[in-house]
Design an enzyme around this catalytic site. Structure first.
Site, PDB file in Angstrom:
ATOM      1  N   GLY A  60     -31.991-127.225  38.183  1.00 21.12           N
ATOM      2  CA  GLY A  60     -33.221-126.314  37.806  1.00 21.12           C
ATOM      3  C   GLY A  60     -32.832-125.158  36.984  1.00 21.12           C
ATOM      4  O   GLY A  60     -31.762-124.754  36.881  1.00 21.12           O
ATOM      5  N   CYS A  61     -33.618-124.748  35.829  1.00 19.11           N
ATOM      6  CA  CYS A  61     -33.079-123.973  34.939  1.00 19.11           C
ATOM      7  C   CYS A  61     -32.893-122.763  35.281  1.00 19.11           C
ATOM      8  O   CYS A  61     -31.817-122.106  34.903  1.00 19.11           O
ATOM      9  CB  CYS A  61     -34.176-124.067  33.818  1.00 19.11           C
ATOM     10  N   ASN A  62     -33.648-122.020  36.266  1.00 19.21           N
ATOM     11  CA  ASN A  62     -33.276-120.617  36.924  1.00 19.21           C
ATOM     12  C   ASN A  62     -31.861-120.833  37.369  1.00 19.21           C
ATOM     13  O   ASN A  62     -31.449-119.764  37.675  1.00 19.21           O
ATOM     14  CB  ASN A  62     -34.377-120.263  37.592  1.00 19.21           C
ATOM     15  N   SER A  68     -29.362-123.049  37.417  1.00 22.52           N
ATOM     16  CA  SER A  68     -28.203-123.012  36.583  1.00 22.52           C
ATOM     17  C   SER A  68     -27.792-121.713  35.981  1.00 22.52           C
ATOM     18  O   SER A  68     -26.765-121.553  35.905  1.00 22.52           O
ATOM     19  CB  SER A  68     -28.270-124.339  35.748  1.00 22.52           C
ATOM     20  N   THR A  69     -28.786-121.131  35.387  1.00 17.46           N
ATOM     21  CA  THR A  69     -28.497-120.003  34.567  1.00 17.46           C
ATOM     22  C   THR A  69     -27.984-118.977  35.615  1.00 17.46           C
ATOM     23  O   THR A  69     -27.006-118.273  35.263  1.00 17.46           O
ATOM     24  CB  THR A  69     -29.967-119.500  33.995  1.00 17.46           C
TER      25      THR A  69
END
Length: 355
Positions: free
Chosen positions: A156-158, A160-161
């Site tokens: 998920g982009c959020n 992993s960030t």
């Protein structure tokens, strides 16, 4: 060797970004693109920027259409990938860009997603530290688990960030995993391409809109899982608040955590330098520098700024990524390269697009 590739969900944002990057990959041939309601239409009718792929037509997303390829990317809404994965046993490598195979615990899946729980796959964030127990030097990186993998769950982009932001401090034991806060400015492309009233230009232009407030965002268990793999013990307490802002793509995550007792400023910076000093796609900026989302547009790069706030006794980590590239499609292709034994950075760039 040239690998044949099929991309499902090819008319969406994640599918389009996968195709943009794969089109420049010398070791793959994009043979098949699929969709649901858009099947039968030219790909360029939905991805007009992909001029080199104008010969492709969207086909129905069925197991029969996806089978017979060397690699299949599933860029489908959450909860839809699982119905295909069991039917793709003949495919050597399947990479899911949805959430269906990310979580290792069924309780987390039931609490945040619901529906059928699917087998967890190798997690596609190569740079994450793993293997430390209760703090200390990690025994490796997540990329070690991707070598030779046949099934990969892109992140998920959020999630992993935030995980990349905090994992070095957790692994080194310099921050308290029981007291962490992350607030994210995110572009609406992370919510997909389907029409939603709250994502219309008239709703988001000139406004910042928080959502999934109060611990309800689906990426929270994914972050906890990654930090536990990095060595967090006991309760992992994270207050996580995403805010939609009027930029098409990008994430700027500001994460803070309480400093562990007796830890010096030098030890804090050393933890992040040790984790990412040799990484190509996750870069710690010089002391005093902070990233902007504009600097990572179109790049497979996470840029990290680090500060120590002694007045509040907290570490501050600011991380910028392009949610569609490093946050999703770039991470998927980077993981593909590792799994196949190809150069990890093939078809991926650290350079963004400016202005």
């Amino acid at each position: 060797m040239t690998y044949s590739v099929a991309v499902s969900g090819a008319s969406g944002y994640a599918g389009g970004e996968l195709l943009r990057l794969l089109a420049a990959h010398p070791d793959v041939e994009i043979r098949t693109v699929t969709a649901h309601s858009n099947a039968g239409q030219p790909l360029v009718a939905h991805q007009p920027h992909l001029r080199s792929l104008e010969h492709l037509t969207l086909q129905d997303t069925t197991p029969e259409t996806l089978s017979g390829h060397d690699i299949v990317f599933l860029a489908l809404p959450h909860g839809q990938s699982g119905q295909y994965t069991d039917a793709l046993e003949d495919v050597s490598l399947v990479i899911d860009c949805g959430a269906d195979h990310r979580l290792t615990g069924q309780d987390d899946w039931d609490a945040f997603y619901g529906g059928a729980f699917n087998e967890p796959w190798a997690y596609g964030v190569p740079e994450l530290p793993v293997g430390a127990v209760g703090g200390g030097t990690p025994t490796g990186k997540q990329r070690d688990r991707l070598v030779g993998a046949t099934r990969i769950a892109a992140p998920g982009c959020n999630a992993s960030t935030v995980s990349l932001s905090l994992a070095p401090g957790v692994a080194a034991g310099v921050i308290d995993a029981g007291d962490m806060v992350s607030v994210l400015a995110v572009g609406p492309s992370g919510a997909g391409k389907s029409l939603k009233t709250h994502l219309l230009g008239s709703e988001i232009l000139g406004s910042a809109n928080p959502y999934a407030v109060g611990g309800s965002h689906r990426h929270i268990p994914e972050i906890r899982q990654a930090l536990r793999e990095a060595g967090a013990t006991g309760d992992i307490r994270l207050s996580f608040t995403p805010v939609i802002v009027p930029m098409a793509r990008g994430i700027l995550a500001t994460s803070t955590a309480r400093i562990a007792p007796g830890v010096t400023d030098a030890q804090i910076r050393e933890a992040w330098e040790a984790a990412y000093g040799d990484e190509t796609f996750v870069q710690l900026l010089p002391e005093g520098s902070m990233p902007r989302t504009a600097d990572v547009l179109g790049a497979n790069t996470a840029l990290i700024g680090l500060a120590v706030d002694r007045a509040a006794d907290r570490v501050v980590v600011v991380t910028a990524v392009d949610n569609l590239t490093k946050g999703t499609a770039g991470a998927a292709i980077q993981s593909m390269n590792i799994a196949l034994g190809l150069p990890e950075g093939r078809a991926l760039s650290v350079n963004g697009v400016a202005p």
